[in-house]
Motif scaffolding. Structure first.
Motif, short mmCIF file in Angstrom:
data_model
loop_
_atom_site.label_atom_id
_atom_site.label_comp_id
_atom_site.label_asym_id
_atom_site.label_seq_id
_atom_site.Cartn_x
_atom_site.Cartn_y
_atom_site.Cartn_z
N THR A 50 -13.21 -21.57 -37.60
CA THR A 50 -13.81 -22.64 -36.79
C THR A 50 -13.31 -22.50 -35.36
O THR A 50 -12.48 -21.65 -35.04
CB THR A 50 -13.43 -24.02 -37.35
N SER A 51 -13.80 -23.39 -34.51
CA SER A 51 -13.38 -23.35 -33.11
C SER A 51 -11.95 -23.80 -32.92
O SER A 51 -11.35 -23.57 -31.86
CB SER A 51 -14.31 -24.26 -32.27
N LYS A 52 -11.37 -24.46 -33.93
CA LYS A 52 -10.00 -24.98 -33.83
C LYS A 52 -8.96 -24.09 -34.51
O LYS A 52 -7.78 -24.42 -34.49
CB LYS A 52 -9.94 -26.38 -34.42
N GLY A 53 -9.39 -23.03 -35.14
CA GLY A 53 -8.45 -22.22 -35.93
C GLY A 53 -7.78 -21.10 -35.17
O GLY A 53 -6.83 -20.51 -35.66
N GLY A 54 -8.27 -20.82 -33.95
CA GLY A 54 -7.72 -19.69 -33.22
C GLY A 54 -8.37 -18.38 -33.66
O GLY A 54 -9.20 -18.36 -34.58
N ARG A 55 -7.95 -17.31 -33.05
CA ARG A 55 -8.52 -15.99 -33.36
C ARG A 55 -7.41 -15.03 -33.76
O ARG A 55 -6.27 -15.10 -33.27
CB ARG A 55 -9.25 -15.40 -32.14
N ILE A 56 -7.75 -14.12 -34.66
CA ILE A 56 -6.80 -13.07 -35.05
C ILE A 56 -6.65 -12.10 -33.87
O ILE A 56 -7.64 -11.60 -33.35
CB ILE A 56 -7.30 -12.33 -36.29
N PRO A 57 -5.41 -11.88 -33.42
CA PRO A 57 -5.23 -10.94 -32.30
C PRO A 57 -5.61 -9.52 -32.70
O PRO A 57 -5.32 -9.08 -33.82
CB PRO A 57 -3.73 -11.05 -31.97
N ARG A 58 -6.26 -8.85 -31.82
CA ARG A 58 -6.73 -7.50 -32.10
C ARG A 58 -6.28 -6.54 -31.01
O ARG A 58 -5.98 -6.94 -29.88
CB ARG A 58 -8.26 -7.47 -32.21
N VAL A 59 -6.24 -5.29 -31.38
CA VAL A 59 -5.90 -4.25 -30.41
C VAL A 59 -6.99 -4.23 -29.36
O VAL A 59 -8.18 -4.12 -29.68
CB VAL A 59 -5.78 -2.88 -31.10
N LYS A 60 -6.60 -4.37 -28.12
CA LYS A 60 -7.58 -4.47 -27.03
C LYS A 60 -8.33 -3.15 -26.87
O LYS A 60 -7.73 -2.09 -26.83
CB LYS A 60 -6.88 -4.84 -25.72
N VAL A 61 -9.63 -3.30 -26.76
CA VAL A 61 -10.47 -2.13 -26.50
C VAL A 61 -10.53 -1.92 -24.99
O VAL A 61 -10.80 -2.85 -24.22
CB VAL A 61 -11.89 -2.34 -27.06
N LYS A 62 -10.30 -0.71 -24.55
CA LYS A 62 -10.29 -0.43 -23.13
C LYS A 62 -11.69 -0.62 -22.54
O LYS A 62 -12.69 -0.25 -23.15
CB LYS A 62 -9.80 1.01 -22.88
N SER A 90 -24.34 -30.36 -29.02
CA SER A 90 -24.58 -29.74 -30.33
C SER A 90 -23.35 -28.99 -30.79
O SER A 90 -22.71 -28.29 -30.01
CB SER A 90 -25.78 -28.79 -30.25
N LEU A 91 -23.04 -29.15 -32.03
CA LEU A 91 -21.90 -28.45 -32.63
C LEU A 91 -22.35 -27.08 -33.11
O LEU A 91 -23.45 -26.93 -33.66
CB LEU A 91 -21.34 -29.24 -33.81
N PRO A 92 -21.51 -26.04 -32.98
CA PRO A 92 -21.84 -24.76 -33.61
C PRO A 92 -21.81 -24.92 -35.11
O PRO A 92 -21.11 -25.79 -35.66
CB PRO A 92 -20.74 -23.83 -33.11
N ALA A 93 -22.56 -24.10 -35.80
CA ALA A 93 -22.68 -24.22 -37.25
C ALA A 93 -21.32 -24.16 -37.94
O ALA A 93 -21.09 -24.85 -38.94
CB ALA A 93 -23.59 -23.13 -37.79
N ARG A 94 -20.40 -23.37 -37.41
CA ARG A 94 -19.09 -23.22 -38.05
C ARG A 94 -18.28 -24.51 -38.04
O ARG A 94 -17.36 -24.69 -38.84
CB ARG A 94 -18.30 -22.11 -37.35
N ASP A 95 -18.61 -25.42 -37.08
CA ASP A 95 -17.86 -26.67 -36.96
C ASP A 95 -18.58 -27.85 -37.63
O ASP A 95 -18.06 -28.98 -37.60
CB ASP A 95 -17.60 -26.99 -35.49
#
Length: 258
Positions: free
Chosen positions: A150-162, A36-41
């Protein structure tokens, strides 16, 4: 109705099928479960965005689908739009839409600085609000902005939460620093106190020495004065009252028994 051969999930199934075989003493049966594909894809098959993944569509369009296509054959797409809007991966595209509007000039720049400086300032404010990690250059290079959401677009890097362990360790380290700082301050106070007492004692000793020397000097001067007075005969030209009376009486011839 979309046939199986033209269904968008067929390509995914052919690439990574999940086949489950079950064998019975009776005739052999194969049970096939499609991935099953996720809805975003999922690829939309109608409208002006036909042929694109739901995760690449503007949030305003997905909200329109969710609010207006709640009937008949389109109800499934309305439910899929709801899933995409709640998807944390698609949330990256929603956040990026703010920056995209600013870059396209769709948002009026109210910053008092020049246009370019104002855009940079506004972008920094947006990134800070969403917790983007602007220092992660490698992470930003991995993003495909056309496929973002989508699953192919990558993610925006974020400041890591400790994590909790890191927070506990950080708290312990901070408490340790405070404790060491307090002990250091106490040592400094003790040193200052000892120096102050030593300084006061030194002043008292100097004062006592000065007073003793002054006293000895006064005594020495007093003794010298007394010695000088004892060795010096004092001449007093005034004869005194009794002698003066005697001289007056003798001149007048008066006898006076004194």
């Amino acid at each position: 109705m979309t046939s199986f051969l033209t269904h968008p999930s067929l390509h995914t199934f052919l690439n990574c099928p999940k086949l489950h075989f079950s064998h019975n003493p009776k005739p052999l049966r194969f049970t096939i479960t499609y991935a099953s594909l996720p809805a975003r894809d999922r690829i939309i098959d109608f409208g002006k965005y036909k042929g694109r993944m739901l995760g690449t569509l503007p949030s305003t369009y997905l909200k329109w689908v969710s609010n207006n296509l709640r009937a008949r054959d389109f109800e499934e797409w309305a439910n899929l739009a709801d899933q995409v809007l709640q998807d944390p991966i698609y949330n990256d595209r929603v956040e990026w839409e703010y920056a995209q509007k600013l870059l396209n000039g769709d948002v009026l720049n109210t910053n008092s600085k020049s246009e370019s400086e104002g855009i940079v300032t506004d972008l920094l404010e947006i990134s800070e609000r969403f917790g983007w990690d602007n220092e992660d250059k490698i992470g930003w290079k991995k993003i495909d902005f056309e496929m973002l959401g989508t699953s192919k677009g990558g993610r925006i890097p974020r400041v890591k939460v400790k994590k909790d362990d890191e927070l506990i360790k950080s708290k312990i380290d901070e408490d340790r620093k405070v404790e060491l700082r307090e002990k250091r301050d106490e040592r400094r106070d003790r040193v200052r106190s000892r120096r102050s007492i030593h300084s006061e004692n030194k002043k008292i000793r100097v004062k006592n020495v000065v007073e003793i020397e002054s006293k000895d000097e006064r005594n020495k001067n007093l003794k010298g004065k007394e010695k000088f007075e004892s060795n010096t005969e004092v001449y007093n030209p005034f004869p005194g009252r009794e002698m003066l009376l005697r001289k007056v009486i003798n001149r007048r011839g008066i006898k006076l028994d004194i």
